[in-house]
Design an enzyme around this catalytic site. Structure first.
Site, PDB file in Angstrom:
ATOM      1  N   VAL A 197       4.862   5.856  -6.967  1.00 11.08           N
ATOM      2  CA  VAL A 197       6.113   5.185  -7.368  1.00 11.08           C
ATOM      3  C   VAL A 197       5.823   3.904  -8.162  1.00 11.08           C
ATOM      4  O   VAL A 197       6.364   3.689  -9.243  1.00 11.08           O
ATOM      5  CB  VAL A 197       6.998   4.881  -6.144  1.00 11.08           C
ATOM      6  CG1 VAL A 197       8.205   4.035  -6.545  1.00 11.08           C
ATOM      7  CG2 VAL A 197       7.474   6.197  -5.517  1.00 11.08           C
ATOM      8  N   VAL A 206       0.878  -1.178   0.000  1.00 11.10           N
ATOM      9  CA  VAL A 206       0.000   0.000   0.000  1.00 11.10           C
ATOM     10  C   VAL A 206       0.914   1.226   0.000  1.00 11.10           C
ATOM     11  O   VAL A 206       1.736   1.376   0.909  1.00 11.10           O
ATOM     12  CB  VAL A 206      -0.924   0.080   1.245  1.00 11.10           C
ATOM     13  CG1 VAL A 206      -1.883   1.266   1.097  1.00 11.10           C
ATOM     14  CG2 VAL A 206      -1.714  -1.197   1.442  1.00 11.10           C
ATOM     15  N   GLU A 207       0.803   2.058  -1.029  1.00  7.30           N
ATOM     16  CA  GLU A 207       1.565   3.312  -1.040  1.00  7.30           C
ATOM     17  C   GLU A 207       0.762   4.349  -0.247  1.00  7.30           C
ATOM     18  O   GLU A 207      -0.403   4.606  -0.561  1.00  7.30           O
ATOM     19  CB  GLU A 207       1.755   3.807  -2.472  1.00  7.30           C
ATOM     20  CG  GLU A 207       2.725   2.956  -3.269  1.00  7.30           C
ATOM     21  CD  GLU A 207       2.838   3.418  -4.713  1.00  7.30           C
ATOM     22  OE1 GLU A 207       3.794   4.134  -5.030  1.00  7.30           O
ATOM     23  OE2 GLU A 207       1.971   3.048  -5.517  1.00  7.30           O
ATOM     24  N   VAL A 208       1.399   4.907   0.778  1.00  6.90           N
ATOM     25  CA  VAL A 208       0.720   5.890   1.623  1.00  6.90           C
ATOM     26  C   VAL A 208       1.302   7.260   1.266  1.00  6.90           C
ATOM     27  O   VAL A 208       2.488   7.516   1.475  1.00  6.90           O
ATOM     28  CB  VAL A 208       0.907   5.549   3.119  1.00  6.90           C
ATOM     29  CG1 VAL A 208       0.108   6.504   3.976  1.00  6.90           C
ATOM     30  CG2 VAL A 208       0.477   4.105   3.395  1.00  6.90           C
TER      31      VAL A 208
END
Ligand SMILES: NC(=O)c1ccc[n+]([C@@H]2O[C@H](COP(=O)([O-])OP(=O)(O)OC[C@H]3O[C@@H](n4cnc5c(N)ncnc54)[C@H](O)[C@@H]3O)[C@@H](O)[C@H]2O)c1
Length: 286
Positions: free
Chosen positions: A168, A130-132
């Site tokens: 990203v 999970v990109e936060v």
């Protein structure tokens, strides 16, 4: 039991619903789709999930909100105003958005300090990442809370220092996909052979070491310094980019190789998910 409101019961929302419910959360799942009750009954059987036709009602009393609705900025603006009004101060409002920036989503919202991106990879219940991602007004407390929630769910949350289009994961994926299309368009390799090549090399490598770790090992005992001076110094060619006017040939070739349609999709997803589970299991044992 802590309550999460999941807004949107499409591909990603259903993945989140499975993940949170299996992680011990009480899930309030909101979507106006007329078959929502049936979906909860069929696909989320035995889990603590309640269906709601409206986001505001689902978010009432929630401890965390995970939004996974349509990817349209005006829609998200209206939705986040509703979510802000329905939730207490301190409750994180996380969007799953792949392409909208958190600052854009939070524009004009009274709860801008609580809005961030919690971007999963599909399938959201299986892929660890999970990109936060914070927006300009996101508080550190909201970021910390999101990292904690995803970590407790067994995910691998990665905190970005600031927002950038594509974040990203999808920026890296875009470079890779563009080059794959370019090579097929140039007649260097068939689409299916390229897939086999990746599965037999980079895919397997990147499940065990990332690009930088791989570069460091690729240089032998002297590490990345040696790699850059040696092999890396010769990688000076231009890599080219896809011809947008020839995308039709790519669609046709991929279609011929893998087919499409409901049944084909279900088989493909099942095979992909089975293999992903096995790889995760094997990596877990180390
Ligand atoms: N599909 C992917 O691979 C992927 C990966 C990561 C992130 N995302 C992001 O996740 C989000 C959802 O994508 P998806 O692929 O699941 O889309 P989807 O079209 O499958 O699902 C969207 C759902 O939102 C519902 N919806 C519409 N209006 C609503 C409302 N007012 N309240 C609640 N629900 C409403 C729709 O009925 C639909 O079921 C998007 O922001 C997307 O960028 C998608």
């Amino acid at each position: 039991m802590a309550k999460v409101a999941i807004v949107g019961a499409g591909v990603i929302g259903l993945g989140w619903a499975k993940l949170f419910a299996r992680g011990g959360w009480d899930v309030a799942l909101a979507d106006p789709r007329p078959d929502l009750d049936q979906i909860v009954h069929d696909e989320l059987a035995g889990l603590s999930v309640t269906a709601y036709p409206e986001a505001g009602a689902a978010a009432d009393g929630a401890d965390y909100v995970q939004e996974a609705g349509p990817e349209r900025l005006e829609f998200k603006h209206e939705l986040f105003a509703e979510l802000a009004a329905a939730t207490a101060d301190g409750v994180v409002l996380a969007s799953s958005s792949s392409s909208l920036l958190p600052t854009q989503i939070a524009q004009g919202c009274s709860a801008a300090d609580r809005i961030l991106i919690g971007h999963p990879f599909n399938p959201a219940d299986l892929m660890p990442l999970v990109e936060v991602v914070p927006g300009e007004q996101t508080s550190t407390a909201a970021m910390d809370r999101a990292m904690q929630v995803y970590g407790d769910l067994g995910k691998t949350p990665i905190r970005l220092q600031r927002e950038i289009p594509g974040f990203v994961g999808n920026r890296l994926q875009k470079v890779f996909n563009d080059q794959s299309i370019y090579l097929v368009q140039q007649g260097i390799i068939a689409a299916k052979d390229l897939d086999d090549l990746v599965k037999a090399s980079l895919g397997l490598r990147w499940a065990t070491v990332g690009p930088f770790e791989g570069m460091n090992l690729g240089g032998g005992p002297a590490g990345i310094r040696h790699l850059m001076e040696n092999v890396g110094s010769q990688m000076t060619f231009e890599i080219g980019s896809p011809d947008k006017s020839k995308m039709g040939m790519i669609v046709q070739e991929v279609d011929n190789a893998y087919g499409n349609g409901e049944q084909n999709y279900e088989q493909g997803v099942t095979a992909r998910d089975d293999k992903t589970r096995k790889i995760l299991h094997a990596l877990d044992e180390n």
